[in-house]
Scaffold this active site. Structure first.
Site, PDB file in Angstrom:
ATOM      1  N   CYS A   1       0.843  -1.199   0.000  1.00 29.39           N
ATOM      2  CA  CYS A   1       0.000   0.000   0.000  1.00 29.39           C
ATOM      3  C   CYS A   1       0.881   1.254   0.000  1.00 29.39           C
ATOM      4  O   CYS A   1       1.449   1.605  -1.020  1.00 29.39           O
ATOM      5  CB  CYS A   1      -0.975  -0.036   1.169  1.00 29.39           C
TER       6      CYS A   1
ATOM      7  N   HIS B   1      -3.176  -5.163   1.426  1.00 21.61           N
ATOM      8  CA  HIS B   1      -2.551  -5.416   2.727  1.00 21.61           C
ATOM      9  C   HIS B   1      -2.482  -6.923   2.995  1.00 21.61           C
ATOM     10  O   HIS B   1      -3.399  -7.487   3.602  1.00 21.61           O
ATOM     11  CB  HIS B   1      -3.350  -4.739   3.842  1.00 21.61           C
TER      12      HIS B   1
ATOM     13  N   GLU C   1      -0.828  -8.476   5.144  1.00 14.33           N
ATOM     14  CA  GLU C   1      -0.706  -8.759   6.582  1.00 14.33           C
ATOM     15  C   GLU C   1      -2.068  -8.915   7.255  1.00 14.33           C
ATOM     16  O   GLU C   1      -2.147  -9.388   8.399  1.00 14.33           O
ATOM     17  CB  GLU C   1       0.104  -7.653   7.268  1.00 14.33           C
TER      18      GLU C   1
END
Length: 212
Positions: free
Chosen positions: A81, A191, A193
């Site tokens: 990002c 994202h 994660e």
């Protein structure tokens, strides 16, 4: 031994990256000041957050040029990002054109499913994987991975609108690149994660883990 990954920890979602990397067997350190750059590390993660704020802090702390130079010289880097924007628009080590907030602002954030493209083989060959048996296993694994959708979480996400020479798509959404690789750099508009899918991390870590 395991690779040590430095996570830029000035602002943004860096803790989630650290937790995921540790779960994959890595040692992590946080980069908060210029003195931290003297610590040894094998790879770099640039997390999501506010790219303009991160770039300003990097300049103010005297960290911008040392990190830019290390990436340009081949340090493996993963940007997500805002990290994608840092690589493309600030460090300018990643030859892609991005449009900020192209997938919508905070209230327009969304979840989607993308396609994993067959890109891992290039990384393994570049790292010197020559075992025929391993290549056969990899081909089988790549086909399996490509058949499984990639969960994508977009939060005020940039869009990759054009790619330069040598840029390879790793993940696509509606046939447009959502994650790319360029030599030592991997960058994603989403994202990773925040979802239970390790493929992007594994592509980033594969050459580093082979070195250990």
């Amino acid at each position: 031994m395991s690779p040590t990954i430095a996570v830029l920890a000035l602002q943004g979602a860096f803790i989630e990256h650290e937790q995921r990397l540790q779960s994959l067997g890595c040692t992590t350190i946080e980069l908060r000041q210029a003195a931290d750059l003297a610590r040894p590390f094998d790879g770099l993660v640039l997390p999501g957050g506010e790219s303009t704020v991160q770039a300003k802090l990097l300049h103010d702390l005297g960290m911008f040029e040392p990190l830019r130079q290390r990436i340009a010289e081949g340090l493996p880097a993963l940007g997500t990002c805002a990290g994608l924007i840092l690589l493309a628009d600030h460090f300018r080590t990643l030859p892609v054109t991005v449009r900020r907030n192209a997938y919508g602002r905070q209230l327009g954030s969304f979840h989607a499913e993308g396609r994993w493209e067959e890109g891992t083989k290039g990384t393994e060959e570049a790292a010197g994987a020559t075992c025929v048996a391993d290549e056969k296993n990899h081909s089988s694994n790549s086909a399996t991975l490509a058949s499984e959708p990639v969960p994508l979480t977009f939060i005020r996400a940039p869009r990759i609108e054009a790619t330069g020479p040598g840029v390879e798509p790793l993940v696509t959404l509606n046939d447009a690149p959502a994650a790319v690789r360029h030599h030592n750099q991997i960058a994603a508009a989403f994202h990773p994660e925040l979802d239970d899918d390790n493929r992007l991390y594994e592509a980033f870590l594969a050459p580093l883990k082979r070195a250990y």
